[in-house]
Design a protein around this motif. Structure first.
Motif, PDB file in Angstrom:
ATOM      1  N   GLY A  12      -0.215  10.337   4.847  1.00 49.02           N
ATOM      2  CA  GLY A  12       0.210  10.482   3.653  1.00 49.02           C
ATOM      3  C   GLY A  12      -2.095   9.470   3.403  1.00 49.02           C
ATOM      4  O   GLY A  12      -2.594   9.808   3.846  1.00 49.02           O
ATOM      5  N   ASN A  13      -1.790   8.512   2.174  1.00 53.90           N
ATOM      6  CA  ASN A  13      -3.890   7.727   2.249  1.00 53.90           C
ATOM      7  C   ASN A  13      -3.819   7.150   3.280  1.00 53.90           C
ATOM      8  O   ASN A  13      -2.649   6.347   4.303  1.00 53.90           O
ATOM      9  N   VAL A  14      -4.602   6.872   3.591  1.00 56.73           N
ATOM     10  CA  VAL A  14      -5.553   6.605   4.868  1.00 56.73           C
ATOM     11  C   VAL A  14      -4.729   4.503   4.845  1.00 56.73           C
ATOM     12  O   VAL A  14      -4.689   4.167   3.832  1.00 56.73           O
ATOM     13  N   LEU A  38     -12.755  16.636   2.060  1.00 57.83           N
ATOM     14  CA  LEU A  38     -12.063  14.735   2.287  1.00 57.83           C
ATOM     15  C   LEU A  38     -10.302  15.352   1.408  1.00 57.83           C
ATOM     16  O   LEU A  38     -10.939  15.837  -0.005  1.00 57.83           O
ATOM     17  N   ILE A  39      -9.415  15.210   1.874  1.00 56.27           N
ATOM     18  CA  ILE A  39      -8.027  14.957   2.025  1.00 56.27           C
ATOM     19  C   ILE A  39      -7.827  13.560   1.354  1.00 56.27           C
ATOM     20  O   ILE A  39      -7.421  13.199   2.544  1.00 56.27           O
ATOM     21  N   SER A  40      -7.441  13.566   0.017  1.00 56.71           N
ATOM     22  CA  SER A  40      -6.474  11.770  -0.437  1.00 56.71           C
ATOM     23  C   SER A  40      -5.539  12.884  -1.049  1.00 56.71           C
ATOM     24  O   SER A  40      -5.456  13.700  -1.073  1.00 56.71           O
ATOM     25  N   SER A  92     -16.702   4.597   7.920  1.00 54.76           N
ATOM     26  CA  SER A  92     -15.611   3.943   8.489  1.00 54.76           C
ATOM     27  C   SER A  92     -14.393   4.447   8.828  1.00 54.76           C
ATOM     28  O   SER A  92     -14.140   5.115   8.154  1.00 54.76           O
ATOM     29  N   SER A  93     -14.117   4.195  10.274  1.00 55.24           N
ATOM     30  CA  SER A  93     -12.473   5.036  10.794  1.00 55.24           C
ATOM     31  C   SER A  93     -11.975   4.235  10.961  1.00 55.24           C
ATOM     32  O   SER A  93     -11.329   3.301  11.373  1.00 55.24           O
ATOM     33  N   CYS A  94     -10.554   4.667  10.199  1.00 55.77           N
ATOM     34  CA  CYS A  94      -9.343   3.213   9.791  1.00 55.77           C
ATOM     35  C   CYS A  94      -7.822   4.143  10.466  1.00 55.77           C
ATOM     36  O   CYS A  94      -7.269   2.910  11.406  1.00 55.77           O
ATOM     37  N   GLN A  95      -7.866   5.056  10.838  1.00 58.52           N
ATOM     38  CA  GLN A  95      -6.287   5.801  11.653  1.00 58.52           C
ATOM     39  C   GLN A  95      -7.143   7.290  11.972  1.00 58.52           C
ATOM     40  O   GLN A  95      -8.076   8.157  11.855  1.00 58.52           O
ATOM     41  N   LYS A 115      -2.201  -8.002   6.526  1.00 56.94           N
ATOM     42  CA  LYS A 115      -0.999  -7.136   6.125  1.00 56.94           C
ATOM     43  C   LYS A 115      -1.407  -6.089   6.148  1.00 56.94           C
ATOM     44  O   LYS A 115      -2.586  -5.201   5.157  1.00 56.94           O
ATOM     45  N   ARG A 116      -0.956  -5.108   6.376  1.00 59.23           N
ATOM     46  CA  ARG A 116      -1.101  -2.853   6.826  1.00 59.23           C
ATOM     47  C   ARG A 116      -0.161  -2.891   5.251  1.00 59.23           C
ATOM     48  O   ARG A 116       0.110  -3.192   5.004  1.00 59.23           O
ATOM     49  N   GLN A 117      -1.412  -2.181   5.320  1.00 54.66           N
ATOM     50  CA  GLN A 117      -1.917  -2.006   3.340  1.00 54.66           C
ATOM     51  C   GLN A 117      -2.389  -0.513   3.104  1.00 54.66           C
ATOM     52  O   GLN A 117      -3.535   0.269   3.672  1.00 54.66           O
ATOM     53  N   GLU A 118      -2.213   0.721   1.885  1.00 55.96           N
ATOM     54  CA  GLU A 118      -2.797   1.521   2.018  1.00 55.96           C
ATOM     55  C   GLU A 118      -3.827   1.222   1.050  1.00 55.96           C
ATOM     56  O   GLU A 118      -4.484  -0.111   0.503  1.00 55.96           O
ATOM     57  N   TYR A 119      -5.696   2.072   1.203  1.00 56.37           N
ATOM     58  CA  TYR A 119      -6.795   1.466   1.109  1.00 56.37           C
ATOM     59  C   TYR A 119      -6.853   1.854  -0.511  1.00 56.37           C
ATOM     60  O   TYR A 119      -6.259   3.315  -0.892  1.00 56.37           O
ATOM     61  N   LYS A 120      -6.871   0.808  -1.534  1.00 52.03           N
ATOM     62  CA  LYS A 120      -7.100   1.228  -2.954  1.00 52.03           C
ATOM     63  C   LYS A 120      -8.441   1.480  -3.243  1.00 52.03           C
ATOM     64  O   LYS A 120      -8.352   1.437  -4.368  1.00 52.03           O
ATOM     65  N   GLY A 121      -9.538   1.224  -3.036  1.00 52.63           N
ATOM     66  CA  GLY A 121     -11.124   0.920  -3.377  1.00 52.63           C
ATOM     67  C   GLY A 121     -11.335   0.229  -2.673  1.00 52.63           C
ATOM     68  O   GLY A 121     -10.736  -1.086  -2.876  1.00 52.63           O
TER      69      GLY A 121
END
Length: 131
Positions: A33-35, A58-60, A78-81, A108-114
């Motif tokens: 899913g998303n980063v 770039l796939i999102s 930035s490489s996040c995962q 807290k682990r979370q989806e990046y939203k911008g």
């Protein structure tokens, strides 16, 4: 110079075509899913920093559907995962000098939203510089 531009366009076109083919199978098995960012109170939200080696797709994901964009060659990200199979890297990048909010801890682990762009690129098109 013209040959280099055509070769770059061909690589990008093949990459987009492959990504669209993957869309028919929903999400590629290796992407979740998303980063995602954060999860460690002592560490930066994204632990790596690198460069994109060639213009690539770039796939999102939005509302469960794949979306496609492009990332230009020599873009610092930035490489996040990393995907489970290591074939894709989850990246975040913005305009030159823009703070994407991932170089400090997010407990807290979370989806990046911008506010910056995020998504997945093939690991073959990424070089880790730090992290």
């Amino acid at each position: 110079m013209f040959k280099v531009l055509i070769a770059t366009a061909l690589v990008f076109s093949v990459s987009i075509a492959q990504a669209k083919k993957d869309e028919k199978a929903r999400k590629p098995a290796s992407m979740t899913g998303n980063v995602m960012v954060g999860g460690e109170a002592e560490y930066d939200a994204c632990g790596g920093y690198g460069i994109v080696l060639t213009t690539t797709s770039l796939i999102s994901f939005k509302n469960g559907k794949m979306e496609f964009d492009k990332v230009d060659v020599n873009t610092y990200v930035s490489s996040c995962q990393s995907s489970e199979d290591g074939k894709y890297i989850g990246i975040i990048y913005g305009k030159k000098g823009q703070d994407c909010g991932v170089s400090s801890p997010i407990p807290k682990r979370q989806e990046y939203k911008g506010p910056c762009k995020s998504g997945w690129i093939k690991a073959d098109f990424f070089e880790l510089l730090a992290g």
